[in-house]
Scaffold this motif. Structure first.
Motif, PDB file in Angstrom:
ATOM      1  N   ARG A 398      -6.896  13.842  -3.853  1.00  0.00           N
ATOM      2  CA  ARG A 398      -5.492  13.444  -3.905  1.00  0.00           C
ATOM      3  C   ARG A 398      -5.279  12.019  -3.402  1.00  0.00           C
ATOM      4  NH1 ARG A 398      -2.519  18.842  -1.434  1.00  0.00           N
ATOM      5  NH2 ARG A 398      -3.239  20.308  -3.036  1.00  0.00           N
ATOM      6  N   ASP A 399      -6.343  11.400  -2.910  1.00  0.00           N
ATOM      7  CA  ASP A 399      -6.238  10.036  -2.402  1.00  0.00           C
ATOM      8  C   ASP A 399      -6.495   9.055  -3.534  1.00  0.00           C
ATOM      9  OD1 ASP A 399      -6.144   7.710  -0.965  1.00  0.00           O
ATOM     10  OD2 ASP A 399      -8.072   8.015   0.052  1.00  0.00           O
ATOM     11  N   VAL A 400      -5.446   8.698  -4.283  1.00  0.00           N
ATOM     12  CA  VAL A 400      -5.627   7.797  -5.421  1.00  0.00           C
ATOM     13  C   VAL A 400      -6.012   6.401  -4.967  1.00  0.00           C
ATOM     14  CG1 VAL A 400      -4.039   9.097  -6.889  1.00  0.00           C
ATOM     15  CG2 VAL A 400      -3.175   7.197  -5.502  1.00  0.00           C
ATOM     16  N   LEU A 406      -6.593   0.148  -7.015  1.00  0.00           N
ATOM     17  CA  LEU A 406      -5.343   0.565  -6.389  1.00  0.00           C
ATOM     18  C   LEU A 406      -5.330   0.212  -4.912  1.00  0.00           C
ATOM     19  CD1 LEU A 406      -4.730   4.027  -8.113  1.00  0.00           C
ATOM     20  CD2 LEU A 406      -3.739   1.801  -8.677  1.00  0.00           C
ATOM     21  N   HIS A 407      -6.488   0.341  -4.269  1.00  0.00           N
ATOM     22  CA  HIS A 407      -6.589  -0.060  -2.856  1.00  0.00           C
ATOM     23  C   HIS A 407      -6.290  -1.546  -2.705  1.00  0.00           C
ATOM     24  CE1 HIS A 407      -8.076  -0.139   1.278  1.00  0.00           C
ATOM     25  NE2 HIS A 407      -8.774  -1.212   0.951  1.00  0.00           N
ATOM     26  N   SER A 408      -6.813  -2.349  -3.620  1.00  0.00           N
ATOM     27  CA  SER A 408      -6.567  -3.792  -3.583  1.00  0.00           C
ATOM     28  C   SER A 408      -5.084  -4.098  -3.765  1.00  0.00           C
ATOM     29  CB  SER A 408      -7.388  -4.485  -4.680  1.00  0.00           C
ATOM     30  OG  SER A 408      -7.006  -5.840  -4.825  1.00  0.00           O
ATOM     31  N   LEU A 409      -4.446  -3.413  -4.691  1.00  0.00           N
ATOM     32  CA  LEU A 409      -3.024  -3.646  -4.939  1.00  0.00           C
ATOM     33  C   LEU A 409      -2.186  -3.278  -3.719  1.00  0.00           C
ATOM     34  CD1 LEU A 409      -2.803  -2.338  -8.604  1.00  0.00           C
ATOM     35  CD2 LEU A 409      -2.449  -4.693  -7.845  1.00  0.00           C
ATOM     36  N   ARG A 410      -2.544  -2.185  -3.059  1.00  0.00           N
ATOM     37  CA  ARG A 410      -1.791  -1.795  -1.858  1.00  0.00           C
ATOM     38  C   ARG A 410      -2.028  -2.799  -0.731  1.00  0.00           C
ATOM     39  NH1 ARG A 410      -2.390   4.046   0.998  1.00  0.00           N
ATOM     40  NH2 ARG A 410      -4.501   3.264   1.351  1.00  0.00           N
TER      41      ARG A 410
END
Length: 489
Positions: A398-400, A406-410
């Motif tokens: 569940r950890d997208v 996506l981690h980089s974008l956040r």
């Protein structure tokens, strides 16, 4: 002689709209197909937008992803082909293609005439539909394939740059993040001595990986969902005689199909409930009303089709209650199993060839006589057992934000988690929402990563219909000028 004046050709084609599509699985293919269809010239006109797609996908094949990449003919789609069309206004499109191309095999059709074909056959349909759609457009549409992974998206005014792990970069007018399911999470710490042991199967989708399990060996399958069902079908078809144990925290198995229901009439004229308790009350009342003669399945399907109205009405606290307490129960009733697979598995369970237990795996070590596993049960009880093989079928995490892009974008402040805490926050038209709650112009997220925003976005039909609606009903927002606006969250 007088020189000719500099004249601009009124009929010269404008610069094509460049769209970077990150992810070449089902979601990415569905997005490209429906973007092409939505921009075809209207009746009585000849002008149409020119499109250039840059498709970023590491895998060798397009349109398959994990779900449709398997080559085992026993791994079936869990929905009839007439409900798996890529085209919402042509429900038999998939079935006709499968029949025309010899993909309907003996045993695919159930007693009610529904076709549950192999995942490989359906993946071929998805790939062929993309190719046919692009080819039909001639020079209007161009598709460039990048065998790579996207690592970042950079915005500079109206310019959007997608950087790849190869060092290359793509300039785009629009970016569609069509990222599939998150990588399955390990149920516990797995030491290197186990992860490198051939008796430990971390990815059951790898070709031939289950064929190395001797038929007399004991097997522990961690997970009891649809992936487990496919693995069991493969093992049992090869005449596996050894003990097979399948575990999950709740011991829930995918439910069988019943009468199919396509009407989004769960709420009717009633307002959307604002609490989980009220929602469950409505669902139980609907099941009681329809159970005879239809069963519970039509009530679940009606709820599913009304989720776009129901889910946003639930407060954040209530959405998280659903995720924490009810999501596993919803999944086994919503994502039902193909009848052929259901019959095989339940026959094996009734004969005690397969045993399903409620337990979690908390530790595993390699030994000369097998893999020693610590199982955690209710009330804090633990048990240590040894199996010849362990197969992980735990499903996606569940950890997208474990996804590097996506981690980089956040990290850059361009993305945040949704209210339910299980995906990426997006606007009602799937535009990415940044850390301040503002939409990110020209960057869209589609597919499973948006489940927390829309309530459901896991099955292929749901994804395709969602994309189709967005491109038809909000075309100027997705393909035209995107306006930065404050979300209403």
């Amino acid at each position: 002689m007088n020189a000719k004046p500099n004249v601009t050709d009124e009929h010269a084609s404008p610069r094509p709209l460049r769209i970077a599509v990150v992810g070449g699985g089902f979601t990415g293919v569905a997005f490209i197909i429906h973007t092409i269809l939505a921009t075809r010239p209207a009746a009585g006109t000849t002008s149409a937008a020119r499109l250039h797609f840059d498709l970023v996908e590491r895998s060798a094949e397009i349109g398959r992803g994990v779900a449709y990449g398997t080559r085992d003919p026993l791994h079936r789609i869990n929905v009839p082909s007439d409900r798996m069309s890529l085209l919402g206004d042509d429900p038999t499109h998939a079935t006709r293609w499968l029949a025309t191309h010899g993909k309907l095999k003996p045993g695919d059709t159930d007693a009610n005439g529904h076709h549950y074909v192999s995942r490989e056959a359906y993946g071929a349909y998805v790939d062929a539909t993309l190719r046919d759609t692009v080819t039909a457009e001639g020079n209007r549409v161009h598709l460039t394939r990048w065998h790579a992974e996207a690592t970042s998206v950079h915005l500079d005014g109206a310019a959007r740059t997608v950087t790849l792990d190869t060092g290359a970069s793509i300039q785009a007018d629009r970016v569609a993040l069509c990222i599939g399911h998150a990588t399955p999470v390990l149920p516990c710490d797995v030491p290197d001595s186990v992860s490198q042991d051939p008796r430990f199967v971390q990815n059951p989708w790898l070709p031939g990986v289950l064929e190395h399990i001797a038929s007399h060996r004991s097997v522990l399958i961690v997970g009891t969902g649809l992936t487990m069902a496919d693995c069991l079908a493969s093992l049992l078809a090869r005449g596996h005689r050894g003990a097979i144990t399948a575990i999950s925290r709740r011991g829930l198995l995918p439910q069988p199909h019943g009468v199919f229901w396509s009407a989004a009439d769960f709420l009717g004229d009633a307002p959307a409930p604002t609490s989980v308790r009220a929602l469950l009350k409505m669902l139980r009342a609907r099941i009681a009303r329809d159970k005879d003669p239809y069963g519970w399945q039509p009530a679940v399907d009606a709820l599913r089709f009304d989720l776009p109205r129901i889910w946003p009405a639930l407060p954040k606290k209530e959405q998280r209650r659903v995720v924490r307490r009810l999501l596993p129960f919803w999944d086994v009733h919503r994502f039902r199993i193909a009848p052929q697979v259901h019959d095989v598995i339940h026959a094996a369970i009734s004969k005690r060839n397969v045993i399903v237990e409620r337990a979690g795996m908390t530790a595993i070590v390699a030994a000369h006589d097998g893999l020693r596993v610590t199982l955690a049960r209710s009330l804090g009880e633990t048990e240590r057992r040894t199996f010849d093989h362990v197969v992980l079928c735990t499903g996606p995490s569940r950890d997208v934000f474990a996804n590097p892009l996506l981690h980089s974008l956040r990290t850059e402040g361009l993305a945040r988690a949704d209210r339910a805490g299980i995906g990426v926050d997006v606007s009602p038209i799937s535009q990415l929402v940044d850390s301040e709650g503002k939409v990110v112009d020209g960057v869209f997220v589609l597919g499973p990563a948006t489940r927390g925003t829309f309530g459901e976005m896991t099955g292929a039909p749901d994804i395709a219909r969602h994309i189709e609606r967005l491109l038809k009903d909000a075309k100027t927002s997705i393909l035209g000028a995107c306006r930065r606006e404050q979300t209403t969250r």
